[in-house]
Design a protein around this motif. Structure first.
Motif, short mmCIF file in Angstrom:
data_model
loop_
_atom_site.label_atom_id
_atom_site.label_comp_id
_atom_site.label_asym_id
_atom_site.label_seq_id
_atom_site.Cartn_x
_atom_site.Cartn_y
_atom_site.Cartn_z
N ILE A 241 0.87 -1.18 0.00
CA ILE A 241 0.00 0.00 0.00
C ILE A 241 0.90 1.23 0.00
O ILE A 241 1.77 1.37 0.87
CB ILE A 241 -0.94 -0.02 1.22
CG1 ILE A 241 -1.85 -1.25 1.13
CG2 ILE A 241 -1.75 1.28 1.30
CD1 ILE A 241 -2.71 -1.49 2.34
N VAL A 242 0.71 2.09 -1.01
CA VAL A 242 1.61 3.22 -1.19
C VAL A 242 0.96 4.59 -1.00
O VAL A 242 1.64 5.60 -1.05
CB VAL A 242 2.31 3.17 -2.56
CG1 VAL A 242 3.21 1.94 -2.65
CG2 VAL A 242 1.30 3.18 -3.70
N GLY A 243 -0.35 4.64 -0.82
CA GLY A 243 -1.00 5.93 -0.66
C GLY A 243 -2.48 5.80 -0.38
O GLY A 243 -3.01 4.69 -0.27
N VAL A 244 -3.13 6.93 -0.26
CA VAL A 244 -4.58 6.95 -0.06
C VAL A 244 -5.24 7.52 -1.30
O VAL A 244 -4.63 8.26 -2.07
CB VAL A 244 -4.97 7.78 1.19
CG1 VAL A 244 -4.39 7.15 2.43
CG2 VAL A 244 -4.52 9.21 1.07
N TYR A 245 -6.51 7.14 -1.50
CA TYR A 245 -7.26 7.64 -2.64
C TYR A 245 -8.65 8.05 -2.15
O TYR A 245 -9.43 7.19 -1.72
CB TYR A 245 -7.36 6.57 -3.73
CG TYR A 245 -8.19 7.00 -4.90
CD1 TYR A 245 -7.67 7.89 -5.83
CD2 TYR A 245 -9.49 6.56 -5.05
CE1 TYR A 245 -8.44 8.32 -6.91
CE2 TYR A 245 -10.27 6.98 -6.12
CZ TYR A 245 -9.74 7.86 -7.04
OH TYR A 245 -10.50 8.30 -8.10
N GLY A 246 -8.93 9.31 -2.19
CA GLY A 246 -10.24 9.80 -1.79
C GLY A 246 -10.42 9.84 -0.29
O GLY A 246 -9.47 9.75 0.48
N VAL A 247 -11.69 9.94 0.12
CA VAL A 247 -12.00 10.09 1.54
C VAL A 247 -12.80 8.91 2.10
O VAL A 247 -13.19 8.92 3.26
CB VAL A 247 -12.78 11.40 1.80
CG1 VAL A 247 -11.92 12.61 1.48
CG2 VAL A 247 -14.08 11.44 1.02
N GLN A 248 -13.04 7.88 1.27
CA GLN A 248 -13.87 6.76 1.71
C GLN A 248 -13.06 5.49 2.03
O GLN A 248 -13.61 4.40 2.02
CB GLN A 248 -14.93 6.47 0.67
CG GLN A 248 -15.90 7.62 0.51
CD GLN A 248 -16.97 7.33 -0.52
OE1 GLN A 248 -16.80 6.47 -1.39
NE2 GLN A 248 -18.07 8.06 -0.43
N GLY A 249 -11.77 5.65 2.30
CA GLY A 249 -10.98 4.51 2.75
C GLY A 249 -10.25 3.74 1.67
O GLY A 249 -9.64 2.71 1.94
#
Length: 170
Positions: A13-21
């Motif tokens: 896992i290298v990052g986040v995408y959006g606000v829904q997890g």
């Protein structure tokens, strides 16, 4: 034959995408989206292991993203950054004849064509031209190109042995 119960790293896992997890993934499978075919995942970070099932994912721009059960917000997703994704070796398809998973090569004893022991395969890494094996003995580390026919003469996974055409002094 692969060791029963052995895990294989297939991504992280290298990052986040959006606000829904949702999280951004780096996948080491070919093709990249195949990472979703191999479940359950074992997530490992900071010495903590967690099994996850029913991960959904999709292509997003040039990358891929995933939604893990129980992660519903950006903060939960951010806490997973850097987490390694492994799967059981038994989930992966058998390699074609003459092809090998790196994990199956790690630990093999390496000897020259004259039966001079060089050490064991510690790990491999990719270069632009070919993969390279790191072979370690008690006193030396060697970088040997994994080029079958030229340097790698035989690979015998069940016997735990590989024969290479390599100068033991190099």
């Amino acid at each position: 034959m692969a060791s029963p119960g052995r895990s294989v790293r297939v991504g992280r896992i290298v990052g986040v995408y959006g606000v829904q997890g949702w999280v951004k993934l780096e996948s080491w499978t070919e093709p990249r989206m195949r990472i979703f075919d191999y479940q359950p995942w074992q997530l490992t970070a900071s010495g903590i292991d967690q099994e996850v099932r029913n991960v959904e994912g999709r292509q997003q721009g040039k990358g891929i993203v995933a939604r893990l059960p129980g992660i519903d917000d950006r903060e939960g997703a951010a806490a997973l950054m850097g987490t390694e994704i492994t799967v059981s070796r038994e989930l992966l398809p058998a390699p074609a004849p003459g092809e090998y998973y790196w994990t199956d090569l790690e630990g093999l004893e390496v000897v020259t064509i004259d039966d001079v022991p060089l050490g064991r395969v510690s790990h491999l890494f990719a270069t632009g031209a070919n993969d390279v094996m790191v072979v370690r003995s008690a006193d030396k580390e060697r970088l040997i190109p994994f080029v079958q026919g030229s340097y790698v003469r035989t690979v015998d996974i069940p016997a735990g042995r590989m024969v290479v055409d390599w100068d033991p002094e190099f």
